[in-house]
Design an enzyme around this catalytic site. Structure first.
Site, PDB file in Angstrom:
ATOM      1  N   GLU A  55       0.887  -1.161   0.000  1.00  0.00           N
ATOM      2  CA  GLU A  55       0.000   0.000   0.000  1.00  0.00           C
ATOM      3  C   GLU A  55       0.924   1.210   0.000  1.00  0.00           C
ATOM      4  O   GLU A  55       1.730   1.376   0.915  1.00  0.00           O
ATOM      5  CB  GLU A  55      -0.880  -0.052   1.255  1.00  0.00           C
ATOM      6  N   ASP A  66      -5.472   9.231  10.017  1.00  0.00           N
ATOM      7  CA  ASP A  66      -4.105   8.879  10.392  1.00  0.00           C
ATOM      8  C   ASP A  66      -3.648   9.498  11.698  1.00  0.00           C
ATOM      9  O   ASP A  66      -3.913  10.670  11.985  1.00  0.00           O
ATOM     10  CB  ASP A  66      -3.142   9.270   9.270  1.00  0.00           C
TER      11      ASP A  66
END
Lengths: 276, 389
Positions: A55, A66
């Protein structure tokens, strides 16, 4: 004969691991960390150490899903000029260097800015196999799924521990390339304990669908990976990888750290815990 | 056309929706359900109306600013949201969302703040309603709004400094959303403006439209022009909404022109931005060619935001509201002017609205103009003193 599509490559990756009775290992790294050229080298080191695919994160200024480590990596990459175009160039180089199925991870706004169809076409032209969009819920996914279909790419859709049965059915009926099962309630980042959500989540998904299940968020150690892999078809390890790169004093040190960590993760997935 | 509520996808025309991590989606759906249920419940409406009257001090007055009217050659009225408890309109929303938090059985609240007004209003509602309160605030704003940080702490809230990016409102909203992703099962996020994923823009508008509804009762004529500052846009939405679609009233939203539009350092998301997704909603935003969010700039912390509520984006495209901007310098000058002419120190946000009226006074001659005086300027006094040297 039809050309192999990205979605086919992802399916092939899951099938090959399945034949070996194990889950796939998908390390995440932000594009251009620590530098553009060095990050290709790091992906190669991870491929050699047993990663099944990757990824690659397109750095984004406002990453709502995040935690601080991946946020920091994104800020550094943006400061170093890693644009969407540069990130896709990097993806192409990573695929050329490793031959691994590679997913592009982004947030929704860079995709919209470019135009959904153009973005997916460019991702395909970068030889990637699929796309993960962290702030795209199934409700808004229609045009993105259509673009994925026409470009032959696999789009992942999310299921979280908070997802109720009604939403779960909505996600599954859209037939994503795989289900990204969020293992922890929270943003990306390392955790002390293995997730306690994976078994229940997997059971709920499996009872309704055959789609591959990939666990991500909070999977920080070989033990965590093995624990999640017992219930899923793959694991994504992000922050634990990115942190090792950010902490390394040199690219040699980063490559060595990733090689040994990914080897450890890959070995853990090849010796799974027995099912309960 | 004005829409009473967004469509099934949470959209006002092309704008709005919910672009949020899946972890939050069930909470957003629960919130919509709880809001609709509460808003239809006379008991909830009664509790809220009682607190707005006795605790917040509503209705806030509409004051005829006679000296300034005479100087400008128009008829200027001020909707005195600065006189609401805690000194700004923000409290209308936080009391309502606080009551909703209790109704949902949650015990903990998080919020973001820019100028500190929403943080103070949230901390106030939480003290009143016995809720735990955590406020995210950018480090730059902590510096320029130190007094409000201390006020929040006095009220029992915990203030978490946000160090990422420019350390202003955008980062505070992002940090609050991240914090919510991690605490969603126990915590309600009281967002401070008509921004964010559905149902927030709609819900906050419903909680703020009391401003415009009061004005309709209070002013015995239909005004020619209603002016309000627009950052996220909740005070403007609150005073505009009951008038939207009335062709006799010109509605003017004033964005932050910062150092000047031509410098590129401003907060004019509607004037200069383009459609994109920011903080969970499709709206006008400041972004680069790659879709990266740009930093805004304004002298006013409350307008220092690169996005705007999605319903404003819809109003812009439909031509229902006119959006303009004034510079930091014009706003600062209006701040002083109101102080010496009317004895009212306005928030720098509200001074933007007045600055536009002053600039356009010749074209507005004889008109009845209402300014939403969205907040008082005590919080800005220190900053202005430093700027004035």
């Amino acid at each position: 004969m039809a050309e192999t599509t990205g979605r086919d490559r992802l399916a092939g990756m899951f099938a090959a691991a399945h034949a070996e009775g194990r889950a796939v290992l998908l390390p995440y790294l932000t594009a251009g960390i620590p530098t553009f050229d060095d990050s290709v080298r790091l992906f190669r080191a991870m491929a050699d150490a047993g990663a099944d695919g990757f990824e690659v994160g397109i750095p984004y200024a406002d990453p709502l899903m995040d935690g601080p480590v991946i946020m920091r990596a994104g800020e550094l990459a943006l400061e170093a000029g890693v644009t969407v175009d540069r990130a896709l160039e990097l993806v192409k180089q990573v695929v050329a260097a490793t031959s691994k199925p590679t997913l592009v991870m982004t947030y929704v706004n860079p995709v919209l800015r470019r135009g959904i169809d153009t973005f997916f076409r460019q991702v395909r032209d970068a030889d990637a196999s699929g796309v993960i969009i962290a702030d795209l819920p199934a409700d808004e996914a229609g045009p993105f799924l259509a673009a994925a279909e026409s470009s032959g790419l696999g789009l992942a859709l999310f299921v979280a521990p908070t997802t109720d049965d009604g939403r779960l059915a909505t996600v599954l009926e859209k037939k994503p390339a795989f289900v990204y099962a969020i293992a922890e309630v929270g943003v990306t980042g390392e955790r002390d304990e293995a997730s306690s959500n994976t078994e229940h989540l997997a059971r709920r998904i499996r009872s309704r669908s055959d789609l591959p299940i990939v666990f991500g968020v909070g999977i920080s150690t070989a033990h965590h990976a093995r624990s999640a892999a017992r219930h899923g078809d793959g694991v994504i390890v992000g922050t634990a990888i990115v942190r090792r790169v950010l902490e390394a004093a040199s690219v040699d040190e980063a490559a060595a750290a990733l090689a040994s960590f990914v080897e450890e993760l890959a070995a853990a997935l090849r010796s799974p815990l027995p099912p309960d | 056309m004005r829409r009473e509520r967004p469509d099934d996808r949470g959209r006002f025309g092309a704008y709005g929706g919910a672009f949020a991590p899946e972890t939050l989606m069930p909470a957003l759906i629960d919130l919509e359900r709880a809001f609709v249920d509460a808003w239809e419940d006379p008991g909830f409406r009664g509790d809220l109306a009682g607190l707005l009257a006795d605790y917040v001090g509503r209705p806030t007055p509409v004051y005829h600013a006679q000296r300034l009217s005479a100087q400008l050659g128009l008829d200027l009225w001020l909707k005195r949201e600065d006189l609401a408890h805690t000194g700004a309109h923000k409290i209308n929303n936080t009391i309502a969302q606080g009551l909703l938090t209790k109704r949902m059985g949650k015990r903990r609240v998080i919020a973001e703040t820019g100028a500190g007004q929403h943080g103070v209003a949230t901390a106030t509602a939480c003290a009143l309603l016995d809720l735990e309160c955590v406020v995210y605030m950018g480090v730059k704003d902590i510096e320029r709004q130190a007094l409000n940080v201390y006020r929040m702490e006095l009220l029992g809230a915990e203030v978490i400094p946000v160090t990422s990016g420019a350390g202003t409102l955008k980062e505070a909203v992002s940090a609050a959303l991240r914090g919510w992703v991690s605490s969603v099962e126990s915590t309600h996020y009281i967002i401070g403006s008509v921004v964010g994923p559905h149902p927030y823009p709609w819900m906050v508008r419903e909680f703020q439209k009391v401003i415009g509804e009061e004005l309709q009762e209070q002013l015995h004529e239909t005004p020619d022009v209603i002016v309000a500052p627009v950052g996220g846009g909740s005070n403007a939405m609150g005073i505009f909404f009951p008038y939207v679609g009335d062709s006799d009233v010109l509605l003017v939203g004033v964005e932050a022109g910062g150092f000047g539009i031509e410098t590129g350092r401003h907060g004019a998301s509607l004037g200069e931005g383009s459609p994109g997704v920011l903080h969970g909603a499709m709206t006008y935003m400041l972004q680069d060619d790659f879709g990266q969010v740009l930093e805004a700039h304004s002298i006013s912390a409350g307008l220092d935001y690169p996005g705007v509520g999605p319903e404003h984006a819809y109003f812009k495209d439909e031509g229902l509201v006119r959006y303009v901007s004034v510079t930091d310098e014009e706003a600062l000058s209006a701040f002083h002017r109101l102080a010496v002419t009317e004895g009212i120190i306005p928030a720098l946000e509200s001074a933007h609205g007045l600055a536009w009226i002053i600039r356009e006074a010749a074209d507005l001659a004889e008109a009845t103009v209402v300014l939403n005086l969205s907040g008082r300027g005590d919080k800005d006094v220190q900053q202005v003193a430093a700027l004035d040297g």
